[in-house]
Scaffold this motif. Structure first.
Motif, PDB file in Angstrom:
ATOM      1  N   PRO A   1       0.764  -1.001   0.292  1.00 12.05           N
ATOM      2  CA  PRO A   1       0.173  -0.037   0.230  1.00 12.05           C
ATOM      3  C   PRO A   1       0.685   1.120   0.518  1.00 12.05           C
ATOM      4  O   PRO A   1       0.486   2.917  -0.046  1.00 12.05           O
ATOM      5  CB  PRO A   1      -0.636  -0.118   1.473  1.00 12.05           C
ATOM      6  CG  PRO A   1      -0.584  -1.528   1.826  1.00 12.05           C
ATOM      7  CD  PRO A   1       0.400  -2.183   1.431  1.00 12.05           C
ATOM      8  N   LYS A   2       2.148   0.984   0.693  1.00 11.20           N
ATOM      9  CA  LYS A   2       3.176   2.503   0.663  1.00 11.20           C
ATOM     10  C   LYS A   2       3.506   2.505  -1.371  1.00 11.20           C
ATOM     11  O   LYS A   2       4.049   3.784  -1.739  1.00 11.20           O
ATOM     12  CB  LYS A   2       3.734   1.838   1.179  1.00 11.20           C
ATOM     13  CG  LYS A   2       3.517   2.056   2.916  1.00 11.20           C
ATOM     14  CD  LYS A   2       4.659   1.850   3.499  1.00 11.20           C
ATOM     15  CE  LYS A   2       4.325   1.052   4.992  1.00 11.20           C
ATOM     16  NZ  LYS A   2       5.606   1.134   5.762  1.00 11.20           N
ATOM     17  N   LEU A   3       3.637   1.783  -2.069  1.00 13.67           N
ATOM     18  CA  LEU A   3       4.275   1.819  -3.286  1.00 13.67           C
ATOM     19  C   LEU A   3       3.079   3.022  -4.271  1.00 13.67           C
ATOM     20  O   LEU A   3       1.467   2.597  -3.751  1.00 13.67           O
ATOM     21  CB  LEU A   3       4.162   0.441  -3.947  1.00 13.67           C
ATOM     22  CG  LEU A   3       5.052   0.280  -3.176  1.00 13.67           C
ATOM     23  CD1 LEU A   3       5.851  -1.721  -4.381  1.00 13.67           C
ATOM     24  CD2 LEU A   3       6.660   0.607  -2.511  1.00 13.67           C
ATOM     25  N   THR A   4       3.796   3.595  -4.979  1.00 14.50           N
ATOM     26  CA  THR A   4       2.405   4.218  -6.355  1.00 14.50           C
ATOM     27  C   THR A   4       1.978   3.034  -7.210  1.00 14.50           C
ATOM     28  O   THR A   4       3.389   2.144  -6.893  1.00 14.50           O
ATOM     29  CB  THR A   4       3.205   5.290  -7.044  1.00 14.50           C
ATOM     30  OG1 THR A   4       4.202   5.015  -8.017  1.00 14.50           O
ATOM     31  CG2 THR A   4       3.675   6.687  -6.433  1.00 14.50           C
ATOM     32  N   GLU A  41       5.255   2.445  -8.947  1.00 16.90           N
ATOM     33  CA  GLU A  41       6.482   1.180  -8.532  1.00 16.90           C
ATOM     34  C   GLU A  41       6.380  -0.146  -8.356  1.00 16.90           C
ATOM     35  O   GLU A  41       6.794  -0.676  -8.295  1.00 16.90           O
ATOM     36  CB  GLU A  41       6.874   1.985  -6.942  1.00 16.90           C
ATOM     37  CG  GLU A  41       7.346   3.746  -7.057  1.00 16.90           C
ATOM     38  CD  GLU A  41       7.630   4.087  -6.016  1.00 16.90           C
ATOM     39  OE1 GLU A  41       8.653   4.640  -5.029  1.00 16.90           O
ATOM     40  OE2 GLU A  41       6.470   4.422  -4.781  1.00 16.90           O
ATOM     41  N   ARG A 101       9.007   2.476   4.536  1.00 15.03           N
ATOM     42  CA  ARG A 101       8.599   3.262   4.127  1.00 15.03           C
ATOM     43  C   ARG A 101       7.857   3.554   5.322  1.00 15.03           C
ATOM     44  O   ARG A 101       7.121   2.955   5.966  1.00 15.03           O
ATOM     45  CB  ARG A 101       8.045   3.559   3.311  1.00 15.03           C
ATOM     46  CG  ARG A 101       8.712   3.653   1.929  1.00 15.03           C
ATOM     47  CD  ARG A 101       7.854   3.787   0.483  1.00 15.03           C
ATOM     48  NE  ARG A 101       8.917   4.228  -1.313  1.00 15.03           N
ATOM     49  CZ  ARG A 101       8.835   4.194  -1.489  1.00 15.03           C
ATOM     50  NH1 ARG A 101       7.416   4.376  -2.401  1.00 15.03           N
ATOM     51  NH2 ARG A 101       9.057   3.969  -3.260  1.00 15.03           N
ATOM     52  N   ARG A 102       7.171   5.299   5.379  1.00 17.16           N
ATOM     53  CA  ARG A 102       6.907   5.322   6.622  1.00 17.16           C
ATOM     54  C   ARG A 102       5.426   5.383   5.977  1.00 17.16           C
ATOM     55  O   ARG A 102       4.835   5.816   5.093  1.00 17.16           O
ATOM     56  CB  ARG A 102       7.343   6.885   6.764  1.00 17.16           C
ATOM     57  CG  ARG A 102       8.404   6.990   7.352  1.00 17.16           C
ATOM     58  CD  ARG A 102       8.616   8.579   7.385  1.00 17.16           C
ATOM     59  NE  ARG A 102       8.572   9.508   6.570  1.00 17.16           N
ATOM     60  CZ  ARG A 102       8.415  10.442   6.504  1.00 17.16           C
ATOM     61  NH1 ARG A 102       8.892  11.363   8.406  1.00 17.16           N
ATOM     62  NH2 ARG A 102       8.015  11.446   5.801  1.00 17.16           N
ATOM     63  N   PRO A 103       4.491   5.058   7.280  1.00 16.80           N
ATOM     64  CA  PRO A 103       3.837   5.153   8.446  1.00 16.80           C
ATOM     65  C   PRO A 103       5.037   3.245   8.629  1.00 16.80           C
ATOM     66  O   PRO A 103       4.550   2.640   8.032  1.00 16.80           O
ATOM     67  CB  PRO A 103       3.366   5.007   8.676  1.00 16.80           C
ATOM     68  CG  PRO A 103       2.049   5.127   7.990  1.00 16.80           C
ATOM     69  CD  PRO A 103       3.016   5.522   6.503  1.00 16.80           C
TER      70      PRO A 103
END
Lengths: 314, 314, 314, 314
Positions: B59-62, B65, B285-287
C-alpha cells in the motif's frame, strides 16, 4: 508449602496466575477441583492469583456463582498469597458493588480494563478518572489488553493514567507488540519521575516473558497448564541466570504457543490440567471450544517433546 | 541453482515466500537488492514467490512503482518458480486492471482477500462470485486472513467458496486458530467431494507450520528472514521425518515468534535480511516501525541461541 | 449561469456538492451526463464541487478512469467554482502522486480522511504530520468522518490538528452527533486563538444543516438530489432569514432522510437525478444497491409530498 | 385510561415504548417519577413497555437496582399492557437467571440481542439455538440492531432464525437501512411459509416509521419524548388514513431527528420529559451526555416549530 504472605503492592514480583473456573461435567462449578487447583497453584510457586478473568469464564457465571467461587478460593488461599478479582463492568454502579463485595470477602484488589467502545485519549482519560472515583481506596490493577477490549492506549496516555491513579498498584501489560511500551514506562520512572508500579505481563499469554523481564517487567500475570515454567523462568532471571531462564522458556514454548491460541486455548489448558490430575473435568461452559482427536494428538506430541527437552537441559 | 519450473496449481507444494520490497535509505526502491533477494529466495529452496502483500509494503507504493517492482522480480525469477501477485483492491475495476497487467507481465496468478467490511455469509458469497467474474480465466489464491481484513469466513462457507471457484487453485490459510478449519477442508474433499486445492498456511506467520503439515497443508506461504527453516521443515516432513521437522521448527521458533510480532515484525525481518547481506538497507517506508537498541539486543541473543541450538540438532 | 470565480480558502462559504460519477447502462463512465451534471450543479448555485468521494464511487474506478473523470469535470467547470478532489490513499506515496496529478490538472485542493486503523491520539497526530509533509503547499480539506473511516478524532485533538496544519483550509465536519464539536472549534478561535478554517458540514448527509449554520458552520459539503435545498437554506440563513431556512429545510427533510440511508442512499440519489433529467442512467457499479418497486413508490410519495409542501411555504 | 389487557403475541400491534430509567439529582433511581412515567406512557396510548434497554441505562444499574425498577414498573402497569425486559447478557447462565427472575415478577417476555463478537452465519445460528434452549418456554423478542451489537444478520439468516425459534414472538427491527429486509420477511411468510411474527421497528429510532408501516411493520418499539406521535401515526395508518399518518410524522420529524442523535439523544429525551413534567430530573448516570445552552436553544426552537406545525395540520 507454607509461605509468608506476599504483598500486593507496587513492588509485587513473580507470577500471578489467572485461575480457570473448574466445572463438573454437569456444568456446575466444581468446588472440590477448585480447592485442588488452588493447592496446585500455590505449590507451583504462584505469587498471587487472579480470578474471574476471561480465561476464568467469568461472563458465563451468574452473579451468585461468581460470589461463591471467589469466596471458595479466598478461603482456600487463606491469605498465603494476594488474590485479585476482575471487576470490569459495563457501568460504574456495578463495578463499585462488585469491587466492594470481593474486598469485603478478603480480596486484595481488583482488576479493571477499559470499557469496550472507548476510542479517543480524552474518552479513556475520563473513563479512568471515574474508575479512580468509583474504587476509592480499593487497590487496583490496570489491564491493558487491546485484543480483548478493542481499546488502544498509547504509551504517553498510559504514563498519564498511571501518574494520576495513586491506587493503581499494578499494570497487567498485554498490549502486543508491547516491548517498546514496557521500556517506555520504565524509562518514564527515571526521566519523568513517574511513580513506580508493578508490571506483570501477559502479552501473547506470556509468549514474550523472558524478553519482558529483560525490559523491566516484574513477572507475569497469565495462565498456563504448566505454571512452574513461568515461576522457574522468573526465579532464574531474578537469580541472575538469564541464559537458563531462556533455556527453560524455550523448552516450554512450543506447547505454550499451542495453548495460547485464541479461543481453543482454554480447552487446551483445561485438558492438560485434567490430565495432570488438577481438575476433575475439562468441561467448558457453552459457548466454548472443544478438542478434536487431532488436537489431542498434537497436545500429546508437544507434551512428550517438552518432557524430553526438559530432561536435556536438566 | 537451476531448478525445473514448478507448477502453480492445485497440487502446488512447499514454500511460497512473501517477498519484502527493498528500499534504499533514500526511500526509493532498491532494484539491486531486489535481484539479490530473489536469488537468495531461490537458493533457499523457495517453491514460489508472492509479491505486493502487506509485508511487501504494497500500500505504500505508487501504482507505477508496483509495476516496476513486479517486472523486476519476474525478470530475475525468469520462470524458475511461480510468482503470485497480490491483487486485492477496493473495487473490481481496479482488481481487473491490476490482475490483467501482472499476468501480462508474466505472473502465474493473483491473490485476493475479501474486502474489509464484508460481514454476512451472503455478502462474502456475492463478493467472491464477482471475483470469479472479474478474474475470468486468471488463476488465483484465496487469502483467508481475518486479522488483516476483519472478514471472518466460516468453515462451511469457505468450503462453498472453494467449490464454486474453479480458478481458485490455492488457499492461503491464515485464520487462527485454524487447525480445525484446515482439517475440515481436507475432510470435505473426501466426505463431500470438494475439489482439491493447494493449501499453504500463514497462520501466525508460520508459527503452526508442523502441526498444519500434519493436518494436510501442502506447505507455507509467509515470510521469515530464515526461509530455509520453512523449506527444511516441509522437506523433512515430506520425507517422512516428522520428528526432525519438529526439531528444526522448534530451533527457529523463538526467533520466528519474535519476527512475527504484528507491526514491528517487518522491521525485524528487514534488519535480519540486511545483516545476512541480502538487502542493502533495512529501510521501511513511513508509516512504519523501527527498532530500538533493546530490540536489536533481543534479536542478537535470539540469533545466537538459534545458531547454538541448530548446531546441537545437526 | 456565469459567476465570478469563488475562492477556496479559509473563508469559503456555501455549498460544495459531492458529485456522483455518472455511468452508462454498460458500466462505462458517461461523460455527456457528466457535463450535464456539472451544468446542473452550477445552475443550482453550488459554490464548489468535490470529486471522487465515497458517494462518487471512487473506489470502483480504475486509476485511469479517475483521471479522465476529474479532467472532464475540470474542463466543464472551467474555473467557475473551486473543485476539490478526494486524495485519501493507503500510503503517502500514492497520496502524493494523486494529489500532484489533480492539482496539475487544475483542481483547487484535495480532501484527506485519516487512514482506517488509526486509533490513539498519537497515531492520528503523526498521521497528519505526514499528510502535511506529503502535500507540501497543496491546499487541503480535513475530512472528519468516523462512520466511514472508523477513526475518532476528539475535539481537543482536532483543534490541535487544525492549528498545526497551515495548508488545511477547510474542515469537512461529519462526525455525528457533531454540534458540540462544531461549537467547540468556533469557540477555540476566540478562546485559544485557533486559526480560522472554513467548516462545511456533512453530518448525517446534511440532516443537521440549519442547526449547524446556527453553530457557525459556513455551509455544507455533501450530496443531495435537490441541491437547491442546501443552497437556499444557506442563502436564507446568510440573509438573516433563519426561520425561512428552517422552513425550507423541513420541507425537504423527509426525502433527505430517505436519501441519506447508508448504502441504498446512492441508488436513491441517482434515481432522482435520472428522473430530473440530469444523468442518463441510474446505473451504479457493483457492488452496489438497487431499488425495488416499493422503494420507488416510497420515493414518488416523498417527492409528491415535498412538492406540495414547498408550494405551501412559497 | 383503562384498557383491556393487550396481548404480547405474534399479532401484537402498535407502540411498545422503550422506557427511560428516571434518576434523582443524587443519582438514585426516582421511583415516584417512575410511576408518573408509567402513567404518562399508558395515557399516551402505549400498547406495551420495554424496560432495561440501552436507552434505559440498563448497564449503569446494579443487579439489585434493575430488579427493583422492573418490580416497580410492573406493579404500576398492573397488567394493563405487556411488559418486555431486556435480557441480553454476556453468558447464558446470567441470561437464564435474569429472564426467569423477571418472568416470575410478572413480565410478559424478554428481549435478546446477539452477543457482540458474533460474525459468521454459523456463529449466529448456534447462538440463537442456545438462546432458545436457555429461555425454554419464555416468550422473547429478537432485537436486530447491528449499530449497537456489531452483529449483522443477513435477511436469509434472519428468516431461518425466526423459523427455528417458536417462542420468538416478535422482531425488534432496527437494522438500517432496513426497508428491504422488512419486505423480505413479510414476503417469506407467503412465499416460504415462514411463521408470522410481530415486527416492531426502531430503525433510526423510528425515523422511518410510516414507510415501515407501508412495508408491513406492526408498529414501533422505540422511545421518543412525544410518544403520542408514534401512537397517532400507527392509529391513522391502521384506520386507512395513510396521508394523515405521513402528515403527523413529518410534523414531528425535525425534533425526532434531533432526539435520535446517538449519544446525546438520551439527554434530549430526558430534558423534554422533564419539561413536560413527567420526570423530576433530567439526570443521566455517568458516563453520559449533557446538554449545552446551545442544545437547549435548538430544542426550544424545534418544540416551538413542532407545535406550530401541529396546529396547522389540525
Amino acid at each position: 508449602m507454607t509461605q509468608d504472605k506476599q504483598r500486593f503492592g507496587t513492588d509485587a514480583r513473580g507470577v500471578y496466575l489467572i485461575a480457570v473456573t473448574p466445572f463438573k461435567d454437569s456444568g456446575d462449578i466444581d468446588f472440590e477441583s477448585t480447592d485442588r487447583m488452588v493447592d496446585f497453584y500455590l505449590e507451583s510457586g504462584a505469587n498471587g492469583l487472579t480470578l474471574l478473568g476471561v480465561m476464568g469464564e467469568a461472563p458465563k457465571l451468574t452473579a451468585q456463582e461468581s460470589g461463591e467461587f471467589v469466596e471458595r478460593v479466598l478461603r482456600r488461599v487463606n491469605g498465603k498469597v494476594p488474590v485479585i478479582v476482575g471487576a470490569s463492568a459495563p457501568g460504574f454502579a456495578a463495578m463499585k458493588a462488585l469491587s466492594q463485595r470481593v474486598v469485603d470477602m478478603g480480596a486484595d484488589g481488583v482488576m479493571v480494563a477499559p470499557a469496550a467502545g472507548l476510542r479517543t485519549d480524552d474518552q479513556i482519560r475520563a473513563y479512568f478518572a471515574m474508575v479512580n472515583e468509583t474504587l476509592g481506596s480499593i487497590p487496583w490493577v490496570l489491564q491493558d489488553h487491546p485484543n480483548s477490549t478493542g481499546v488502544q492506549i498509547s504509551t504517553s496516555l498510559l504514563i498519564d493514567l498511571l501518574a494520576q491513579s495513586p491506587n493503581c498498584l499494578m499494570l497487567k501489560h498485554e498490549d502486543g507488540p508491547g516491548l517498546a511500551k514496557l521500556s517506555a514506562i520504565r524509562d518514564a520512572e527515571t526521566s519523568k519521575g513517574l511513580r513506580r508500579v508493578s508490571i506483570l505481563t501477559g502479552n501473547g499469554g506470556g509468549l514474550f516473558l523472558p524478553e519482558e523481564l529483560v525490559r523491566g517487567a516484574d513477572g507475569a500475570m497469565t495462565g498456563f497448564a504448566y505454571p512452574e515454567m513461568m515461576v522457574d523462568v522468573c526465579r532464574a532471571f531474578d537469580e541472575g541466570q538469564a541464559e537458563r531462564a531462556f533455556d527453560l522458556f524455550d523448552a516450554y514454548l512450543p506447547l505454550a504457543r499451542y495453548e495460547q491460541q485464541p479461543g481453543v486455548g482454554l480447552a487446551v489448558r483445561k485438558h492438560l490440567m485434567h490430565k495432570r490430575g488438577i481438575i476433575a473435568s475439562e468441561k467448558i461452559r457453552r459457548p466454548g471450544p472443544s478438542l478434536s482427536a487431532a488436537d489431542r494428538a498434537d497436545i500429546d506430541r508437544l507434551v512428550r517433546r517438552q518432557t524430553e527437552r526438559l530432561a536435556q537441559i536438566g
